[in-house]
Design a protein around this motif. Structure first.
Motif, mmCIF file in Angstrom:
data_model
loop_
_atom_site.group_PDB
_atom_site.id
_atom_site.type_symbol
_atom_site.label_atom_id
_atom_site.label_comp_id
_atom_site.label_asym_id
_atom_site.label_seq_id
_atom_site.Cartn_x
_atom_site.Cartn_y
_atom_site.Cartn_z
ATOM 1 N N LEU A 16 43.904 34.487 32.212
ATOM 2 C CA LEU A 16 44.039 34.910 33.720
ATOM 3 C C LEU A 16 44.329 36.393 33.954
ATOM 4 O O LEU A 16 44.045 36.931 35.068
ATOM 5 C CB LEU A 16 45.163 34.286 34.588
ATOM 6 C CG LEU A 16 45.130 32.631 34.339
ATOM 7 C CD1 LEU A 16 46.209 31.871 35.016
ATOM 8 C CD2 LEU A 16 43.768 32.196 34.994
ATOM 9 N N ARG A 17 44.730 37.107 33.091
ATOM 10 C CA ARG A 17 44.875 38.696 33.041
ATOM 11 C C ARG A 17 44.740 39.060 31.633
ATOM 12 O O ARG A 17 45.447 39.071 30.725
ATOM 13 C CB ARG A 17 46.243 38.921 33.578
ATOM 14 C CG ARG A 17 46.343 40.262 33.837
ATOM 15 C CD ARG A 17 47.831 40.737 34.203
ATOM 16 N NE ARG A 17 48.253 41.892 34.442
ATOM 17 C CZ ARG A 17 47.990 42.631 35.714
ATOM 18 N NH1 ARG A 17 47.562 41.945 36.545
ATOM 19 N NH2 ARG A 17 48.347 44.053 35.569
ATOM 20 N N SER A 500 41.044 47.954 35.761
ATOM 21 C CA SER A 500 40.252 46.703 35.762
ATOM 22 C C SER A 500 40.273 45.880 36.915
ATOM 23 O O SER A 500 39.449 45.262 37.392
ATOM 24 C CB SER A 500 40.504 45.848 34.639
ATOM 25 O OG SER A 500 40.167 46.265 33.190
ATOM 26 N N ARG A 501 41.498 45.621 37.492
ATOM 27 C CA ARG A 501 41.828 44.976 38.519
ATOM 28 C C ARG A 501 41.187 45.728 39.946
ATOM 29 O O ARG A 501 40.434 44.992 40.471
ATOM 30 C CB ARG A 501 43.159 45.084 39.057
ATOM 31 C CG ARG A 501 43.634 44.892 40.232
ATOM 32 C CD ARG A 501 43.847 43.471 40.476
ATOM 33 N NE ARG A 501 43.978 42.920 41.960
ATOM 34 C CZ ARG A 501 44.642 41.945 42.207
ATOM 35 N NH1 ARG A 501 44.652 40.855 41.630
ATOM 36 N NH2 ARG A 501 44.902 41.531 43.537
ATOM 37 N N ASP A 502 40.825 46.871 39.792
ATOM 38 C CA ASP A 502 40.223 47.627 40.974
ATOM 39 C C ASP A 502 38.690 47.512 40.920
ATOM 40 O O ASP A 502 38.108 47.380 42.123
ATOM 41 C CB ASP A 502 40.258 49.134 40.811
ATOM 42 C CG ASP A 502 41.561 49.597 41.173
ATOM 43 O OD1 ASP A 502 42.432 48.844 41.658
ATOM 44 O OD2 ASP A 502 41.887 50.889 41.160
ATOM 45 N N GLY A 733 35.787 35.290 33.409
ATOM 46 C CA GLY A 733 35.982 36.685 32.619
ATOM 47 C C GLY A 733 36.279 37.686 33.487
ATOM 48 O O GLY A 733 36.513 38.787 32.968
ATOM 49 N N HIS A 734 36.334 37.674 34.823
ATOM 50 C CA HIS A 734 36.409 38.611 35.902
ATOM 51 C C HIS A 734 38.104 38.734 36.075
ATOM 52 O O HIS A 734 38.232 39.388 36.945
ATOM 53 C CB HIS A 734 35.581 38.463 37.106
ATOM 54 C CG HIS A 734 34.207 38.584 36.739
ATOM 55 N ND1 HIS A 734 33.463 37.946 37.643
ATOM 56 C CD2 HIS A 734 33.609 38.980 35.886
ATOM 57 C CE1 HIS A 734 32.226 38.239 37.176
ATOM 58 N NE2 HIS A 734 32.406 38.816 36.285
ATOM 59 N N LEU A 735 38.838 37.694 35.880
ATOM 60 C CA LEU A 735 40.221 37.462 36.276
ATOM 61 C C LEU A 735 41.033 38.460 35.724
ATOM 62 O O LEU A 735 41.158 38.662 34.762
ATOM 63 C CB LEU A 735 40.611 35.924 35.817
ATOM 64 C CG LEU A 735 40.038 34.748 36.514
ATOM 65 C CD1 LEU A 735 40.666 33.724 35.766
ATOM 66 C CD2 LEU A 735 40.077 34.852 37.812
ATOM 67 N N MET A 736 41.813 39.060 36.704
ATOM 68 C CA MET A 736 42.840 40.328 36.558
ATOM 69 C C MET A 736 44.148 39.839 37.647
ATOM 70 O O MET A 736 44.215 40.662 38.589
ATOM 71 C CB MET A 736 42.351 41.452 36.653
ATOM 72 C CG MET A 736 41.507 41.921 35.490
ATOM 73 S SD MET A 736 42.653 42.256 34.122
ATOM 74 C CE MET A 736 43.911 43.443 34.516
ATOM 75 N N LEU A 737 44.544 38.681 37.449
ATOM 76 C CA LEU A 737 45.416 38.285 38.515
ATOM 77 C C LEU A 737 46.847 38.790 38.633
ATOM 78 O O LEU A 737 47.034 39.475 37.461
ATOM 79 C CB LEU A 737 45.809 36.687 38.389
ATOM 80 C CG LEU A 737 44.528 35.682 38.615
ATOM 81 C CD1 LEU A 737 44.597 34.367 38.427
ATOM 82 C CD2 LEU A 737 44.060 35.891 40.151
#
Length: 816
Positions: A16-17, A500-502, A733-737
């Motif tokens: 998840l991150r 990455s979150r941005d 694969g996009h998760l940066m919770l």
């Protein structure tokens, strides 16, 4: 029978991150890292910049497109300045008077640094002329020669009138002076005969006097007529004398100056013109004579422009001075108006009128950048009237022609200056967003010919170990340049995670260096509040939290309205035809997820799926497209053998603003299937994802914010382990919770489910198998698909019984 993939379990917390282990970073603090000033992840853009700089052919100007904050301007200026340092210094440019036609000033091209020297020489020359010329005309030699000319004029007049006087005396006629001029009168015995006495004379004597008077009158008139010509001749001789004296004085003063500028023919030609003009207008230097009158007739033209009058025409107006420049110029024009780009002609208010001359010509950015590079913001350029068209005209003609907007459009008829055009040789770089570049390419036919090179700046890059280290070095460089505290490697790890979150992708990093720089600056502030010598990871976390807190008033208000029931969103129980959808609201650079209640109702009808948002013009075309796609899926699965005789309505409940995007299309399809199958949907789950015509769930944007939006609501009401969010499997694969979401999932209080197909999703939402189609086109008893098919068959039978017209396909109605 078609086998369906199994219902997926919730994603494991570690997926998840994508965290950064500080121990894996090869440094303790950023003080150990070397500086790195290059752009990261912009290889394509850098190659385009290098190509544009190296390509010297016409039209290969550069347009840098990308998001603001990706470092476009700094990177471009860095490369331009490096290339400019290797190029020769361009020539100076100046304007001087065109003595033959003052409204068309001449442009002088001079070697670098010599324009200012010419300006100083001309100012010194004028000062010398003002002193030397009056002195020359006060000399005994000049006075003597002029007196002789004037005496000769007097002697000629006296001789002529003396001859008339002698002839008159021989004819007994006297030449006398009266208040109104010269006159003739009879003379007898040496006395002038009065008119009364003249009448007493015998007739024959009167006739004789009359004949003599007429003859002498004719001679007198002949002499008087010759006097103006003699005076003109005298003035001409005086003028020639003055020009001779002036020429000698000027030649003496200009001898050294002419020698210094002998290597520049254009300058020597200008100096020759100056010498001739001074000689022709010498009276402007020497003033009036002793009698208060001008020494000569008025000069052939007088121009009084400015406080020092006619002497201004001998000045040199330096437009470009490269005396102290090294290499080619790099000019960043921050306010690209038409006058600031191509130059302007200013005016002086004098005696209620606006006047101008070549000294009031002011340079523009094209003049300053000529021979080098000019950088401008494309949006600001296009917002200023006439600036874009005049820039294109200059680039096409390869010359700088200074004109006011009225002149260029043919709207001005008043007399103004028309400065001689200056040849143009430079590279123009425009910086703008991608949409602006594509609009210009499509709508302006000249754009592609003038800006042949595009530097496309990416807003993200691969999250590799190499790029991670380069990002750390960039942060270290920023800290040193701005005097910030060094960062511990734990702080750098948090900056990398935020990068990455941005971009909303665990496998990529943001290249929006402005945002990351602001994050480091704010972390330094919080480190200062703690009196810490280094920026730690907690300071970065605090900076992120504080930044969100300053912007999330609206998010808190939305969440509060849902928590207290003003906006109805359920997080427990089961409801038929109702589902929790997820949307993202953007407020500037801050975005957050907002849960929404989506409902579906079905009834007997003509095969319409009505999108209420579309009907009332509250949805955009992408949302309408999503509804059409789900309608096509429904028709393809259940309407192949029989027409669909239903009317369905879909709506976002308590939505009072516009809706755009297709990320809710799978959510709406789930609600529609639930309403048809009369199968209740779990309200402790929320859904996002678009759907294609084959029932595959497709990736969407803002997945992290959507998950967190539903998580915040569920946490406020109390997490019990049943809550979760269904996302497209391709978004996993996009998760940066946020870390609190990851921690809740690790404790089993919240889940994130990756969904690949609609059948997977409906099974998870209803707890009822979806059911695959067998070889005869039937679904298993009790399955969702079987119940949907049966319901639609019932609608079809009722429609046949009622004689309703049959439809061959489901059609999603559009607004209007």
């Amino acid at each position: 029978m078609t086998e369906l993939p199994p219902i997926p379990a919730g994603l494991p917390p570690e997926t998840l991150r994508r965290s950064v282990d500080p121990a894996q970073l090869p440094f303790d603090t950023t003080a150990e890292l070397a500086d790195y000033d290059e752009a990261i992840g912009q290889d394509r853009a850098i190659e385009a910049i290098r190509f544009a700089i190296g390509m010297r052919h016409r039209g290969f100007n550069l347009f840098a497109l990308g998001e603001e904050g990706t470092g476009r301007r700094n990177l471009i200026l860095q490369y331009l300045r490096g290339a400019a340092a290797q190029r020769p210094v361009p020539d100076d440019w100046a304007y001087v008077d065109n003595f033959a036609e003052s409204s068309r000033p001449r442009a002088l091209r001079l070697p670098p640094g010599r324009a200012r020297a010419l300006e100083r020489d001309m100012d010194h020359l004028v000062d010398e002329l003002i002193q030397a010329l009056p002195a020359a005309f006060e000399s005994d030699e000049y006075r003597g020669r002029r007196r002789r000319i004037e005496d000769e004029q007097k002697e000629r007049q006296e001789a002529a009138f003396g001859a008339v006087q002698e002839q008159a005396a021989a004819r007994e006629v006297s030449l006398i002076r009266t208040p109104v001029g010269l006159a003739l009168a009879p003379l007898r015995n040496g006395e002038v005969v009065s008119p009364d006495d003249f009448k007493l004379l015998p007739e024959d004597e009167q006739d004789r006097y009359r004949a003599a008077l007429e003859a002498m009158q004719q001679q007198l008139e002949d002499v008087i007529k010759r006097v103006p010509r003699w005076e003109r001749d005298t003035r001409a001789r005086v003028r020639e004398l003055e020009q001779e004296v002036a020429a000698q004085t000027i030649a003496h003063l200009m001898e050294d100056m002419t020698g210094r500028w002998a290597d520049l023919p254009a300058v020597t030609a200008f100096l020759d013109d100056v010498a001739r003009d001074v000689a022709e207008n010498v009276a402007e230097f020497i003033g009036n004579g002793e009698d208060g009158e001008a020494r000569t007739a008025p000069p052939r033209r007088r121009r009084h422009h400015g406080p020092d009058g006619h002497f201004r025409r001998y000045r040199v107006n330096v437009l470009v001075n490269n005396e102290t420049v090294a290499g080619a110029p790099v000019v960043l024009e921050t306010y690209p108006t038409q006058p600031n780009i191509i130059g302007r002609v200013e005016h002086i208010a004098q005696f209620g009128a606006l006047i101008t001359d070549f000294n009031l010509i002011k340079p523009g950015a094209l003049h300053r950048a000529n021979g080098g590079y000019l950088v401008m913001d494309a949006r600001k350029l296009l917002m200023n009237p006439f600036a874009w068209e005049d820039l294109k005209r200059a680039l096409r003609a390869r010359e700088i022609r200074i004109e006011s907007p009225g002149q260029s459009l043919g709207l001005m008829s008043t007399l103004s200056l028309e400065p001689e055009p200056i040849p143009l040789d430079l590279k123009v770089v425009l910086i703008g967003d991608p949409m602006l570049y594509y609009l210009l390419s499509h709508h302006d036919p000249e754009f592609s010919d003038l800006f042949k090179v595009a530097a496309d700046f990416d807003w993200r890059m691969e999250r590799s170990s190499g790029n991670t280290l380069l990002l750390a070095r960039s942060v270290a460089t920023l800290a040193r340049k701005e005097g910030l505290r060094p960062l511990e490697r734990g702080a750098v790890a948090r900056v990398i995670e935020q990068a990455s979150r941005d971009v909303g992708d665990a496998a990529r990093l943001s290249t929006h260096m402005a945002s990351l720089a602001d994050l480091v600056r704010e972390a330094d502030y919080w480190a200062g509040e703690d009196d810490a010598p280094l920026i730690a990871g907690r300071h970065v976390d605090r900076a992120i939290s504080a930044s969100i807190y300053r912007q999330d008033r609206v998010r808190d208000s939305v969440q509060a309205e849902i928590r207290d029931g003003t906006v109805h969103v359920e997080t427990a129980g089961e409801v038929i035809g109702q589902i929790n959808g997820l949307a993202v609201l953007e407020l500037g650079r801050f975005s957050f997820g907002r849960p929404s209640r989506i409902t579906a109702r079905v009834r007997l009808g003509k095969g319409d799926v009505i999108d209420i948002e579309r009907e009332v013009l509250l949805s955009g075309p992408l949302h309408g497209k999503g509804v059409l796609i789900l309608s096509s899926f429904l028709s393809a699965r259940f309407g192949v053998e029989k027409p669909l005789s239903l009317t369905a309505t879909l709506v976002f409940e308590q939505s009072y603003g516009g809706i755009e995007g297709d990320s809710a299309s799978s959510t709406e399809l789930y609600a529609l299937l639930s309403a048809l199958a009369e199968a209740p949907i779990r309200q402790n789950l929320a859904v996002t994802g678009s759907v294609d015509q084959f029932g595959r769930v497709q990736a969407i944007g803002g997945v992290n914010e959507k998950i967190e939006g539903f998580f915040d609501l569920c946490r406020a009401r109390g997490l019990d382990g049943s809550h979760g969010v269904l996302i497209p499997a391709t978004n996993a694969g996009h998760l940066m919770l946020r870390q609190d979401v990851v921690d809740a999932c690790a404790r089993g209080l919240f889940s994130v489910f990756p969904i690949a197909t609609i059948d997977q999703g409906i099974e998870l939402l209803t707890g009822v198998p979806a059911g695959g189609m067998d070889s005869r086109g039937r679904f298993p008893p009790g399955s969702i698909n079987r119940r949907v098919a049966a319901r639609l068959a019932t609608f079809a039978r009722r429609a046949e019984e009622m004689g309703a017209p049959r439809q061959v396909a489901v059609v999603a109605r559009s607004g209007g």
